[in-house]
Write an enzyme that holds these catalytic residues in place. Structure first.
Site, PDB file in Angstrom:
ATOM      1  N   THR A 721       0.840  -1.193   0.000  1.00 35.91           N
ATOM      2  CA  THR A 721       0.000   0.000   0.000  1.00 35.91           C
ATOM      3  C   THR A 721       0.877   1.246   0.000  1.00 35.91           C
ATOM      4  O   THR A 721       2.062   1.193   0.342  1.00 35.91           O
ATOM      5  CB  THR A 721      -0.887   0.065   1.254  1.00 35.91           C
ATOM      6  OG1 THR A 721      -0.047   0.310   2.404  1.00 35.91           O
ATOM      7  CG2 THR A 721      -1.664  -1.218   1.449  1.00 35.91           C
ATOM      8  N   ASP A 722       0.281   2.380  -0.358  1.00 40.70           N
ATOM      9  CA  ASP A 722       0.896   3.644  -0.007  1.00 40.70           C
ATOM     10  C   ASP A 722       0.768   3.761   1.509  1.00 40.70           C
ATOM     11  O   ASP A 722       0.057   2.992   2.154  1.00 40.70           O
ATOM     12  CB  ASP A 722       0.201   4.803  -0.722  1.00 40.70           C
ATOM     13  CG  ASP A 722       1.087   6.035  -0.830  1.00 40.70           C
ATOM     14  OD1 ASP A 722       2.022   6.170  -0.012  1.00 40.70           O
ATOM     15  OD2 ASP A 722       0.843   6.869  -1.719  1.00 40.70           O
ATOM     16  N   TRP A 723       1.441   4.729   2.092  1.00 44.29           N
ATOM     17  CA  TRP A 723       1.588   4.736   3.556  1.00 44.29           C
ATOM     18  C   TRP A 723       0.257   5.016   4.267  1.00 44.29           C
ATOM     19  O   TRP A 723      -0.298   6.093   4.168  1.00 44.29           O
ATOM     20  CB  TRP A 723       2.663   5.747   3.929  1.00 44.29           C
ATOM     21  CG  TRP A 723       4.032   5.115   4.068  1.00 44.29           C
ATOM     22  CD1 TRP A 723       4.914   5.346   5.070  1.00 44.29           C
ATOM     23  CD2 TRP A 723       4.674   4.156   3.210  1.00 44.29           C
ATOM     24  NE1 TRP A 723       6.067   4.588   4.894  1.00 44.29           N
ATOM     25  CE2 TRP A 723       5.936   3.840   3.758  1.00 44.29           C
ATOM     26  CE3 TRP A 723       4.292   3.491   2.042  1.00 44.29           C
ATOM     27  CZ2 TRP A 723       6.820   2.926   3.198  1.00 44.29           C
ATOM     28  CZ3 TRP A 723       5.173   2.584   1.463  1.00 44.29           C
ATOM     29  CH2 TRP A 723       6.414   2.307   2.043  1.00 44.29           C
TER      30      TRP A 723
END
Length: 812
Positions: A721-723
């Site tokens: 995932t993105d953060w």
């Protein structure tokens, strides 16, 4: 990526620590920063004549903007060159020191404040107010004026249709007006990360206009060499520049915080202008000048079925050595599916050609790579890539506007290139009218509209039919194999995964919960893989992630490199690959296993705040540039992580905004670059995006990740995932929520691992769902572990596997 917690993380920025950097990397960065500089207008004033007396206007000449803000730019370089000092030190020209001293004093008394509040950085800096008498006096002392306008781009914020952002401020316009009136020759330089309004360039007497994209720590020096003729401005535009923002095809459908409808469909950027409104583009895709001129001659055009080869001779007709970019565009016949007038099909830089000499370039095009996706069934083949019958013409030139027919291929009957299945389509009730090509009474192309198709697939059924099998359990009583035995080929990876206990299987689906993980170098973005003691005891090392696209974002000093747009503007795939190889060596030296780069999203609209990290409005250029970065980085054994998959084309409210886009446009425009990059360079990791795509967040999308990325593109690596991500229930499976929903979608790891932004605990979605009625299956969790551990096996990460190694972190 949202890294507010690390926007000021440096322990070395005060001057302590090792300031030495690889001189080869710095030299390559300077070379590409120069080659990415785009010269749009030149009446002969450039390159500057030796010993020219030069007056520099605009504080950005000294307060140089070398990169954009956010995770794509927060690097600690030991220096940033600026234009004023570069020209001073060049010895090639004479800088007006009286004027320069006034700007030096102004910068000292009113220093440029980059700001520290995430997403609130300034887009420009206030200018020194000059009296008319000062400008007139400078005109009397000097031969040439150089006016520098600066614009900062940044993550989590889009540009605004306001002075100081997309438009000039009153101060800036007044400065350009008065300087260009007082001087016979005025050069205007735009030091920026993103496109801004340039309509004013037609109102004033400007001798030369350049865009110096945010080019990193060497960019001031690079531009100095361009202006003085040491290097040629080799850049070509990777996105069109409209005369007015209102003329952009996305202007009415950008910026809504909740829903963005991609009404323009496949008519993005130059595809729109060349089809419907060529006069609306002030500067065209592929456009850019050098310090010499070229003419093209066409040799043999050979074709076989759907393939063509074009031989081109590029002759340097000027008086200086130089090079150019040979560009080929495909013109597709109109049929059941609307087609843009031009699409980039191939390109190549000639390399340096001596004055009067020629270079031979061969371009190869396969029409099947430019087949159209029928999402409506208009051709009788829904969910298929097709080539409709008719004449396919190939145009070759030095820009999309400057191209002539080099040959054509006739397709007699419709060809089904690939039959696929509906995926990630528009949800029921969310359709809209999309742009199509109509013909007016005079035969001219005019904009029409048709309803976008809505979903017909049964996603839940598809998922259940394709659930992975559980791995056979290991024999009871045997010893647990070590990961070293897997590395040695004594134990298969699947056998090892089958022996991993439930707690560690769950741990493999999460990062180390925090940024700046103690398992890696200071300032890292997070760790994954061997994040528990038990995994490390079995030989699974943690892998350390770091930003980013313009340099390593760690606490130590690191090289600040040209932004994505600057690199793409070189149209130099080999040069970008060489830069990435050198950057990978810096990764190895500074403790990075995974570089969160390159940015692969399409520059759909000129206001997108993160365009500077991305390459282009064109998917072919985007894909090949992305592949060059990935190939270069991974040639040294470390990994690149292309992002943000997919359709992350707006920063405003990016974590909730829904990108509603037809399946055709999604595949042909917004996923195509990723597809090319995956097939060309085989990245080991990919990052999803924050936004929703047709109602589903990227970090949950089974169709985007499992059906398309893995099933169609052949990606077999790790998806993260993105953060942080949005925690929600799975609408198709009530027993799944949060990370259980994510794992079923095929997204392997939540980064940095915590449930809440900045928190330090994981969500319990996987644990609560695993084995429950209708919940996540062990086979699904084991598949995630296979992806993670295969990455660890291939990447051989440098993370701290022992307490002793971990302790060394405090000494770095």
């Amino acid at each position: 990526m949202s890294h507010e917690t690390m926007s000021q993380h440096s322990t070395a920025a005060d001057g302590s620590g090792d300031r030495s950097l690889d001189p080869r990397l710095a030299a390559k960065a300077r070379e590409l920063a120069a080659q990415g500089t785009v010269l749009l207008r030149n009446d002969g004033v450039l390159p500057l004549a030796p010993e020219s007396r030069v007056a520099l206007f605009g504080r950005t000449a000294k307060d140089w903007l070398a990169v954009g803000y956010g995770s794509g730019g927060d690097v600690n370089p030991p220096y940033i060159s600026n234009l004023t000092d570069a020209l001073r030190e060049s010895g090639a020209v004479k800088v007006d020191e009286e004027l320069a001293a006034a700007y030096d004093r102004f910068s000292e008394e009113q220093p440029a404040d980059p700001g520290t509040v995430w997403g609130k950085w300034p887009t420009h800096y206030p200018e020194l107010e000059l009296e008319d008498e000062q400008i007139d006096a400078a005109a009397g002392r000097n031969d040439v004026a150089i006016v520098v306008i600066g614009r900062a781009a940044g993550e989590d914020r889009d540009a605004e249709l306001a002075p100081g952002s997309y438009f000039l401020t009153e101060q800036e316009e007044s400065l350009i007006a008065r300087v260009s009136s007082a001087f016979e020759r005025t050069v205007v330089v735009i030091d920026a990360g993103n496109v801004m309004d340039l309509s004013w360039a037609e109102r004033y007497s400007i001798s030369a206009l350049l865009i110096a994209w945010a080019g990193g720590m060497e960019s001031g020096s690079a531009l100095g060499e361009v202006l003085t003729g040491v290097r040629e401005p080799g850049g070509r535009l990777t996105a069109s520049i409209a005369r007015r923002y209102e003329d952009a095809p996305t202007a009415k459908n950008f910026g809504d915080p909740d829903v963005t409808t991609y009404v323009e469909d496949v008519f993005v950027g130059y595809r729109y202008y060349e089809t419907f409104a060529p006069e609306a583009a002030q500067f065209h895709f592929g456009e850019g000048l050098g310090y010499t001129s070229f003419s093209f001659g066409f040799g043999e055009f050979s074709s076989d079925a759907t393939r063509a080869r074009i031989d081109v001779t590029a002759k340097n007709t000027g008086e200086r050595d130089g090079d150019t970019v040979v560009q080929a565009y495909i013109e597709t016949p109109d049929g059941k599916l609307s087609q843009p007038a031009r699409r980039l099909a191939a390109f190549s830089r000639t390399g340096r050609v001596a004055a009067g000499e020629s270079a031979a370039v061969s371009l190869e095009v396969d029409l099947r790579d430019f087949a159209s996706y029928d999402d409506s069934g208009a051709t009788g083949h829904r969910s298929a890539y097709v080539l409709e019958p008719g004449t396919y013409r190939l145009h070759v030139g030095q820009s999309v506007k400057d191209a002539e027919v080099a040959g054509e291929i006739e397709i007699g009957e419709l060809i089904v290139v690939k039959q696929l299945e509906e995926a990630s389509s528009i949800q029921k009730g969310c359709g809209f009218d999309r742009m199509v090509l109509n013909c007016g009474d005079d035969g001219r192309a005019i904009v029409g509209y048709e309803k976008t198709p809505e979903e017909e697939r049964d996603l839940a059924r598809r998922i259940l039919e394709r659930l992975p099998e559980e791995l056979p359990a290991p024999a009871e009583g045997g010893s647990l194999p070590s990961f070293e035995e897997v590395r040695a080929g004594k134990v298969g990876l699947e056998e090892f995964v089958a022996s991993v206990g439930t707690e560690d299987l769950i741990a493999l689906a999460y990062g180390d919960t925090t940024m700046d993980s103690p398992l890696g170098v200071r300032g890292n973005a997070g760790a994954l893989g061997g994040v528990t003691e038990s995994l490390r005891e079995r030989g699974v090392a943690p892998a350390i992630t770091t930003d980013g696209p313009s340099g390593l974002r760690v606490s130590a000093f690191a090289s600040l490199l040209p932004c994505g747009t600057a690199l793409a503007s070189t149209w130099n795939l080999e040069g970008v690959r060489e830069l990435a190889e050198l950057h990978a060596e810096e990764m190895l030296a500074k403790g990075s296993d995974i570089l969160l780069s390159p940015g692969m999203n399409i520059q759909r609209d000129p206001l997108c705040g993160r365009n500077f990290e991305y390459f282009s409005e064109d998917p072919l250029l985007t894909g090949l540039m992305g592949a060059a970065v990935v190939s270069g980085v991974q040639s040294k054994g470390v990994a690149a992580c292309p992002k943000h998959y997919a359709a992350n084309n707006q920063e405003h409210n990016r974590i909730y905004s829904d990108s509603r886009v037809s399946e055709r446009a999604l595949r042909e425009i917004y996923l195509r670059g990723f597809q090319i990059m995956v097939e060309e360079s085989k990245p080991r990791t990919i990052m999803t995006s924050y936004n929703k795509i047709n109602g589903v967040w990227g970090h949950y999308s089974y169709d985007l990740v499992t059906t398309i990325l893995r099933g169609e593109f052949g990606f077999d690596g790790l998806v993260m995932t993105d953060w942080w991500m949005r925690m929600v229930e799975d609408p198709n499976f009530p027993a799944l929520r949060d990370s259980a929903y994510r794992v079923r979608g095929g997204i392997d790891v939540l980064m940095p691992g915590s449930k809440e932004h900045g928190g330090d605990t994981c969500d319990t979605g996987v644990k609560d769902s695993l084995g429950s009625d209708g919940g996540l299956t062990l086979g699904e969790l084991q598949l995630t572990a296979l992806h993670v551990l295969r990455f660890i096996l291939e990447a051989n990460p440098q993370g701290y596997a022992t307490s002793a190694e971990k302790g060394r972190r405090n000494l770095m």
